[in-house]
Write a protein that holds these residues in place. Structure first.
Motif, PDB file in Angstrom:
ATOM      1  N   THR A  37      17.698  37.977  48.666  1.00 12.48           N
ATOM      2  CA  THR A  37      18.442  37.351  49.974  1.00 12.48           C
ATOM      3  C   THR A  37      17.368  35.969  50.297  1.00 12.48           C
ATOM      4  O   THR A  37      16.900  35.984  51.193  1.00 12.48           O
ATOM      5  N   PRO A  38      18.003  35.023  49.547  1.00 11.45           N
ATOM      6  CA  PRO A  38      17.357  33.738  49.687  1.00 11.45           C
ATOM      7  C   PRO A  38      17.521  32.997  51.151  1.00 11.45           C
ATOM      8  O   PRO A  38      16.687  32.071  51.514  1.00 11.45           O
ATOM      9  N   MET A  39      18.812  33.316  51.746  1.00  8.53           N
ATOM     10  CA  MET A  39      19.239  32.593  52.696  1.00  8.53           C
ATOM     11  C   MET A  39      19.765  33.541  53.875  1.00  8.53           C
ATOM     12  O   MET A  39      20.955  33.568  54.191  1.00  8.53           O
ATOM     13  N   PRO A  40      18.927  34.443  54.431  1.00 12.62           N
ATOM     14  CA  PRO A  40      19.413  35.440  55.444  1.00 12.62           C
ATOM     15  C   PRO A  40      19.790  34.832  56.605  1.00 12.62           C
ATOM     16  O   PRO A  40      20.638  35.329  57.385  1.00 12.62           O
ATOM     17  N   ASN A  41      19.167  33.798  56.918  1.00  9.64           N
ATOM     18  CA  ASN A  41      19.562  33.112  58.409  1.00  9.64           C
ATOM     19  C   ASN A  41      20.451  31.690  58.267  1.00  9.64           C
ATOM     20  O   ASN A  41      20.593  31.027  59.138  1.00  9.64           O
ATOM     21  N   GLY A  42      20.430  31.123  56.882  1.00 13.26           N
ATOM     22  CA  GLY A  42      20.913  30.018  56.766  1.00 13.26           C
ATOM     23  C   GLY A  42      20.374  28.966  55.511  1.00 13.26           C
ATOM     24  O   GLY A  42      19.444  29.515  55.108  1.00 13.26           O
ATOM     25  N   TYR A  43      20.954  27.663  55.583  1.00 13.20           N
ATOM     26  CA  TYR A  43      20.215  26.757  54.814  1.00 13.20           C
ATOM     27  C   TYR A  43      18.824  26.550  55.034  1.00 13.20           C
ATOM     28  O   TYR A  43      17.972  25.958  54.189  1.00 13.20           O
ATOM     29  N   VAL A  44      18.445  26.532  56.236  1.00 14.81           N
ATOM     30  CA  VAL A  44      17.142  26.457  56.608  1.00 14.81           C
ATOM     31  C   VAL A  44      16.141  27.115  55.892  1.00 14.81           C
ATOM     32  O   VAL A  44      14.819  26.639  55.558  1.00 14.81           O
ATOM     33  N   ASP A  45      16.558  28.399  55.568  1.00 17.75           N
ATOM     34  CA  ASP A  45      15.555  29.138  54.729  1.00 17.75           C
ATOM     35  C   ASP A  45      15.034  28.646  53.103  1.00 17.75           C
ATOM     36  O   ASP A  45      14.322  29.251  52.839  1.00 17.75           O
ATOM     37  N   LEU A  46      15.803  27.700  52.876  1.00 18.72           N
ATOM     38  CA  LEU A  46      15.582  27.292  51.566  1.00 18.72           C
ATOM     39  C   LEU A  46      14.536  26.308  51.441  1.00 18.72           C
ATOM     40  O   LEU A  46      13.712  26.266  50.444  1.00 18.72           O
ATOM     41  N   LYS A  47      14.292  25.737  52.593  1.00 17.44           N
ATOM     42  CA  LYS A  47      12.944  24.705  52.499  1.00 17.44           C
ATOM     43  C   LYS A  47      11.654  25.217  51.905  1.00 17.44           C
ATOM     44  O   LYS A  47      11.297  24.597  50.866  1.00 17.44           O
ATOM     45  N   ASN A  48      11.182  26.185  52.513  1.00 19.23           N
ATOM     46  CA  ASN A  48       9.884  26.646  52.014  1.00 19.23           C
ATOM     47  C   ASN A  48      10.040  27.163  50.601  1.00 19.23           C
ATOM     48  O   ASN A  48       9.018  27.086  49.737  1.00 19.23           O
ATOM     49  N   LEU A  49      11.227  27.591  50.036  1.00 18.49           N
ATOM     50  CA  LEU A  49      11.256  28.371  48.949  1.00 18.49           C
ATOM     51  C   LEU A  49      11.117  27.177  47.837  1.00 18.49           C
ATOM     52  O   LEU A  49      10.415  27.353  46.821  1.00 18.49           O
ATOM     53  N   PHE A  50      11.989  26.073  48.002  1.00 13.70           N
ATOM     54  CA  PHE A  50      11.867  25.021  46.971  1.00 13.70           C
ATOM     55  C   PHE A  50      10.731  24.044  47.180  1.00 13.70           C
ATOM     56  O   PHE A  50      10.250  23.548  46.115  1.00 13.70           O
ATOM     57  N   ASP A  51      10.151  23.849  48.457  1.00 16.79           N
ATOM     58  CA  ASP A  51       8.738  23.397  48.440  1.00 16.79           C
ATOM     59  C   ASP A  51       7.733  24.185  47.636  1.00 16.79           C
ATOM     60  O   ASP A  51       6.949  23.670  47.196  1.00 16.79           O
ATOM     61  N   PHE A  52       7.692  25.342  47.721  1.00 20.55           N
ATOM     62  CA  PHE A  52       6.948  26.443  46.885  1.00 20.55           C
ATOM     63  C   PHE A  52       7.041  26.134  45.501  1.00 20.55           C
ATOM     64  O   PHE A  52       6.154  25.776  44.733  1.00 20.55           O
ATOM     65  N   ILE A  53       8.294  26.155  44.874  1.00 17.37           N
ATOM     66  CA  ILE A  53       8.557  25.902  43.601  1.00 17.37           C
ATOM     67  C   ILE A  53       7.959  24.609  42.930  1.00 17.37           C
ATOM     68  O   ILE A  53       7.310  24.482  42.042  1.00 17.37           O
ATOM     69  N   TRP A  54       8.419  23.481  43.844  1.00 17.51           N
ATOM     70  CA  TRP A  54       8.130  21.850  43.314  1.00 17.51           C
ATOM     71  C   TRP A  54       7.476  21.485  44.650  1.00 17.51           C
ATOM     72  O   TRP A  54       7.975  21.016  45.231  1.00 17.51           O
ATOM     73  N   PRO A  55       6.052  21.855  45.020  1.00 17.93           N
ATOM     74  CA  PRO A  55       5.650  21.074  45.913  1.00 17.93           C
ATOM     75  C   PRO A  55       5.634  19.549  46.232  1.00 17.93           C
ATOM     76  O   PRO A  55       5.357  19.210  47.233  1.00 17.93           O
ATOM     77  N   ASN A  56       5.575  18.747  45.262  1.00 21.79           N
ATOM     78  CA  ASN A  56       5.865  17.587  45.340  1.00 21.79           C
ATOM     79  C   ASN A  56       6.958  16.717  44.709  1.00 21.79           C
ATOM     80  O   ASN A  56       6.936  15.424  44.570  1.00 21.79           O
ATOM     81  N   ARG A  57       7.971  17.420  44.668  1.00 25.16           N
ATOM     82  CA  ARG A  57       9.462  16.820  44.303  1.00 25.16           C
ATOM     83  C   ARG A  57      10.500  16.451  45.021  1.00 25.16           C
ATOM     84  O   ARG A  57      11.291  15.959  44.963  1.00 25.16           O
ATOM     85  N   ASN A  58      10.135  17.330  46.347  1.00 22.80           N
ATOM     86  CA  ASN A  58      10.968  17.080  47.441  1.00 22.80           C
ATOM     87  C   ASN A  58      12.608  17.316  46.870  1.00 22.80           C
ATOM     88  O   ASN A  58      13.676  16.453  47.023  1.00 22.80           O
ATOM     89  N   ILE A  59      12.798  18.648  46.485  1.00 23.74           N
ATOM     90  CA  ILE A  59      14.047  18.955  45.902  1.00 23.74           C
ATOM     91  C   ILE A  59      14.980  19.114  47.341  1.00 23.74           C
ATOM     92  O   ILE A  59      16.280  18.854  47.205  1.00 23.74           O
ATOM     93  N   ILE A  60      14.728  19.677  48.340  1.00 21.02           N
ATOM     94  CA  ILE A  60      15.551  19.861  49.483  1.00 21.02           C
ATOM     95  C   ILE A  60      15.068  18.463  50.282  1.00 21.02           C
ATOM     96  O   ILE A  60      14.225  18.170  50.925  1.00 21.02           O
ATOM     97  N   PRO A  61      16.121  17.503  50.172  1.00 20.75           N
ATOM     98  CA  PRO A  61      15.996  16.359  50.993  1.00 20.75           C
ATOM     99  C   PRO A  61      16.058  16.313  52.431  1.00 20.75           C
ATOM    100  O   PRO A  61      15.892  15.211  53.060  1.00 20.75           O
ATOM    101  N   TYR A  62      15.953  17.435  52.969  1.00 21.77           N
ATOM    102  CA  TYR A  62      16.464  17.270  54.476  1.00 21.77           C
ATOM    103  C   TYR A  62      15.015  18.053  55.230  1.00 21.77           C
ATOM    104  O   TYR A  62      14.498  18.982  54.445  1.00 21.77           O
ATOM    105  N   ASN A  63      14.935  17.823  56.480  1.00 18.93           N
ATOM    106  CA  ASN A  63      13.578  18.594  56.913  1.00 18.93           C
ATOM    107  C   ASN A  63      14.371  19.822  57.805  1.00 18.93           C
ATOM    108  O   ASN A  63      15.523  19.773  57.638  1.00 18.93           O
ATOM    109  N   PHE A  64      13.704  20.419  58.286  1.00 23.20           N
ATOM    110  CA  PHE A  64      13.993  22.033  58.894  1.00 23.20           C
ATOM    111  C   PHE A  64      14.991  21.610  60.228  1.00 23.20           C
ATOM    112  O   PHE A  64      15.926  22.386  60.246  1.00 23.20           O
ATOM    113  N   TYR A  65      14.939  20.436  60.937  1.00 23.61           N
ATOM    114  CA  TYR A  65      15.884  20.318  61.891  1.00 23.61           C
ATOM    115  C   TYR A  65      17.090  19.660  61.397  1.00 23.61           C
ATOM    116  O   TYR A  65      18.320  20.261  61.968  1.00 23.61           O
ATOM    117  N   GLN A  66      16.994  18.993  60.252  1.00 21.95           N
ATOM    118  CA  GLN A  66      18.506  18.691  59.741  1.00 21.95           C
ATOM    119  C   GLN A  66      19.018  20.117  58.981  1.00 21.95           C
ATOM    120  O   GLN A  66      20.266  20.057  59.284  1.00 21.95           O
TER     121      GLN A  66
END
Length: 374
Positions: A37-66
């Motif tokens: 269940t990677p996104m139980p609450n919405g797209y916002v849940d993806l931010k930490n997941l992909f920052d964990f996988i690639w901490p320096n690559r900025n795969i998710i181009p939007y911040n939590f508020y966006q």
């Protein structure tokens, strides 16, 4: 390498657990996350997941508020398209249909008449639930009050004695007439669900098989364990208060001891942390709540990769007649079907509120409709 299982649990950027895990990520050379269940609450849940996988690559181009704006519908469609195209190379979907597991058998719900005292208490609390003046409070207080009374009503579906402690600590006028019956319920009658569940357990044990009994409320685990003991059946219990070490010992004993054939468990505590499919293929639901995620996870404890092709997995459901048990059962089936459509799809699963919370607005609405119609 770090493998992070149940990775959705780091979705909250402000949680201590999330911050510590993210620090671990920075000190590893390769990282894998696992979650159903990677996104139980919405797209916002993806931010930490992909920052964990690639901490320096900025795969998710939007911040939590966006990302929250995207979840609320305040976005340009190009943002979603861009987001999905960026994460697409970094994940692999393994659907349950891909596993070719033998089909499980869902037995029709077993409808049980309530006991005389139980019915009295259930009707009283149902009337109180409907008659409460929730409009006298602000929105959040109304929701909390209504949720508390609905949970109390759900507790009476199996054993009204489970609300005894809370009744003693409160002065609800509506309960005064039956207060002593609630407090002394365990000495007044045996919950009919206990009797019917024992009957099914005995049939399973006579087949030489093991069984896990799921119940939402810890009071039922303790009382039903005592009830089984008085009927000559040993059992062990798994719920939140059981330490990890004791939990591991109990699971090991269940796997290896031919004399321990019954487990009692709470889905909120252990629905996603144990594997029993190699020794147990029977599950009985003494009661259920509206949490579809916990329900589906609990079912997978006995129906998962590694199960033999000729194994029949059995699910049994115990319901009180003429009660909101009917609403809960049908609502879970509806949620499960919707969730399966999402899980078995090709995109990253995006769930909505009804999957990620125990009680959604729709759940309250259906309960209200049922009680007012009966």
């Amino acid at each position: 390498m770090i493998v992070l299982d149940e990775a959705h649990k780091i979705k909250n950027p402000n949680a201590l657990r999330s911050r510590l895990v993210m620090q671990l990520s920075e000190n590893s050379s390769s990282r894998i996350i696992l979650t159903g269940t990677p996104m139980p609450n919405g797209y916002v849940d993806l931010k930490n997941l992909f920052d964990f996988i690639w901490p320096n690559r900025n795969i998710i181009p939007y911040n939590f508020y966006q990302l929250r704006d995207i979840d609320k519908g305040s976005f340009d469609l190009r943002m979603v398209t861009n987001l999905m195209s960026r994460i697409n190379p970094y994940y692999i979907r393994i659907k349950k249909n891909d596993l070719n597991l033998p089909k499980a058998k869902y037995h029709d719900p077993v409808k049980v008449d309530m006991g005389i005292a139980q019915r009295e208490i259930y009707d009283l609390i149902a009337d109180d639930y409907l008659g409460s003046k929730y409009s006298d409070y602000d929105l959040e207080t109304r929701r909390q009050l209504k949720r508390a009374k609905l949970i109390r009503l759900m507790q009476t579906l199996t054993n009204p004695g489970s609300i005894a402690k809370s009744i003693q600590g409160e002065e609800y006028e509506a309960y005064i007439g039956l207060k002593q019956k609630i407090i002394n319920y365990d000495s007044i009658e045996t919950p009919p669900k206990y009797i019917k569940t024992l009957e099914i357990i005995n049939k399973i044990l006579n087949r030489g098989e093991k069984v896990i009994v799921w119940t939402v409320f810890v009071h039922n685990i303790k009382k039903f364990s005592d009830f089984l003991s008085t009927n000559g059946i040993d059992s062990k219990s798994l719920y939140g208060a059981i330490s990890n070490k004791d939990r591991e010992d109990i699971i090991d004993e269940f796997h290896n001891d031919k004399h321990l054939n019954v487990l009692l468990a709470n889905p909120g505590a252990v629905a996603e942390s144990i594997s029993l499919h190699k020794v147990c293929n029977n599950a009985i639901y003494l009661d259920k709540d509206f949490n579809a995620a916990n329900y589906m996870q609990s079912k997978d404890r006995i129906h998962r990769v590694g199960i033999k092709n000729n194994t029949q997995t059995n699910y049994y459901f115990i319901c009180s007649k003429n009660s909101i048990d009917d609403v809960i059962h049908e609502r879970l089936l509806e949620k499960e079907n919707k969730m399966k459509q999402v899980i078995e799809g090709d995109t990253v699963p995006l769930f909505d509120e009804e999957f990620s919370t125990n009680l959604s607005d729709k759940d309250f609405e259906l309960v209200d409709q049922y009680l007012r119609g009966n």
